[in-house]
Enzyme design. Structure first.
Site, PDB file in Angstrom:
ATOM      1  N   GLY A  55       0.840  -1.184   0.000  1.00  0.00           N
ATOM      2  CA  GLY A  55       0.000   0.000   0.000  1.00  0.00           C
ATOM      3  C   GLY A  55       0.878   1.238   0.000  1.00  0.00           C
ATOM      4  O   GLY A  55       1.981   1.225   0.537  1.00  0.00           O
ATOM      5  N   THR A  56       0.386   2.280  -0.624  1.00  0.00           N
ATOM      6  CA  THR A  56       1.220   3.480  -0.732  1.00  0.00           C
ATOM      7  C   THR A  56       0.571   4.697  -0.089  1.00  0.00           C
ATOM      8  O   THR A  56       0.086   4.604   1.014  1.00  0.00           O
ATOM      9  CB  THR A  56       1.594   3.732  -2.203  1.00  0.00           C
ATOM     10  OG1 THR A  56       0.402   3.639  -3.004  1.00  0.00           O
ATOM     11  CG2 THR A  56       2.565   2.700  -2.705  1.00  0.00           C
ATOM     12  N   THR A  57       0.470   5.797  -0.774  1.00  0.00           N
ATOM     13  CA  THR A  57       0.435   7.137  -0.176  1.00  0.00           C
ATOM     14  C   THR A  57      -0.726   7.412   0.780  1.00  0.00           C
ATOM     15  O   THR A  57      -1.900   7.220   0.442  1.00  0.00           O
ATOM     16  CB  THR A  57       0.430   8.175  -1.300  1.00  0.00           C
ATOM     17  OG1 THR A  57       1.419   7.805  -2.262  1.00  0.00           O
ATOM     18  CG2 THR A  57       0.730   9.543  -0.760  1.00  0.00           C
ATOM     19  N   ALA A  94       2.947   4.184  -8.250  1.00  0.00           N
ATOM     20  CA  ALA A  94       2.363   3.289  -7.250  1.00  0.00           C
ATOM     21  C   ALA A  94       1.182   3.918  -6.522  1.00  0.00           C
ATOM     22  O   ALA A  94       0.554   3.271  -5.688  1.00  0.00           O
ATOM     23  CB  ALA A  94       3.427   2.877  -6.232  1.00  0.00           C
TER      24      ALA A  94
END
Length: 280
Positions: free
Chosen positions: A57-59, A232
């Site tokens: 998972g990113t931002t 991403a």
């Protein structure tokens, strides 16, 4: 005198569900077992291996506003150069007055999130009161520290925590490193692969005294900028009707911003940039 079951339970009682689980069933902890490819066979020692390819998972972005705090996350999970999911949710209510955002290895992060939710609920039932915001932040840091061996193998979890401090009367933000170090942030913060671009947007758009509606718009703008430069991070997706997950936390508690409101905000952001004919 023979010890009764009740006496044994009373002697081992603790307000920390994590401590109880670690003592009684360590195999159920999110980081209780080594990855299967590292488990030794008969007569063999465990061998180091390359990190597992697992969805990440990113931002995540968070900020204070007049009356509380806000946390937002995009909906994309990646696995190397592949989009593993476009629907993942990365921001969750920890309890009535706090929220948790996750970046890093998605599976472990989700398990830590669920354990943290149970930890806070267990404490409230045992002690009859809510844990203080500092106490919640400290316990989350201990969970992240417990995942350090997995982080050293490339399966790191880096959360962002925010809540409303009821005695103080304002919202607070906390960031962490992979060792469980806890840092209180001022004004705003972001974590994840697109955080550098999101922070740049937050520095330009955030100001003291933002209203709740203005803070939501700033969060959408920051995630849009992150998605624009970080592959991403997923931006608003009107084709699939996918919008960021955003929670606001104030004196009334944690509330998820409705998707209809987010669709309208994202539409205004896209329209404004189209009218301005912005390239970057």
């Amino acid at each position: 005198m023979q010890e009764t079951t009740a006496n044994r339970v009373a002697a081992n009682a603790t307000s920390s569900f994590t401590e109880h689980l670690r003592r009684e069933r360590p195999d159920l902890m999110p980081y209780g077992q080594a990855p299967f490819h590292q488990l030794p066979g008969a007569g063999q020692a465990a061998q180091p291996a390359a990190p597992l390819q697992a969805p990440h998972g990113t931002t995540i972005v968070a900020m204070s506003y007049a009356g509380g705090v806000l946390m937002a996350g995009d909906r994309r999970a990646t696995m190397g150069n592949v989009i593993a999911s476009r629907h993942i949710e990365k921001v969750f209510p920890a309890d009535q007055y706090s929220v948790l955002g996750i970046a890093g290895t998605a599976g472990i992060a989700l398990d830590i999130t669920r354990l943290f939710q149970v930890e806070l609920e267990h404490y409230e039932k045992i002690e009859g009161t809510l844990l203080s915001l500092d106490g919640k932040a400290n316990r989350l840091g201990a969970m992240v520290r417990g995942n350090l061996p997995m982080a050293m193998q490339g399966l790191a979890v880096v959360p962002l925590f925010a809540g409303f401090d009821r005695p103080a009367g304002f919202g607070r933000l906390f960031s962490y490193d992979v060792t469980g170090g806890r840092y209180e942030e001022q004004e705003h913060h972001a974590v994840g692969s697109g955080s550098m671009f999101a922070r740049g947007a937050l520095k330009k758009l955030w100001r003291p005294g933002l209203s709740e509606q203005e803070a939501v718009a700033v969060a959408v703008e920051a995630l849009y900028d992150a998605a624009d430069d970080d592959s991403a991070t997923g931006g608003p997706d009107p084709i699939r009707q996918l919008w960021p997950v955003i929670y606001v936390v104030n004196r009334s508690g944690a509330v998820r911003v409705p998707e209809g409101e987010l669709a309208a905000v994202a539409g205004r952001v896209v329209e404004a940039r189209a009218v301005a004919q912005r390239e970057a």
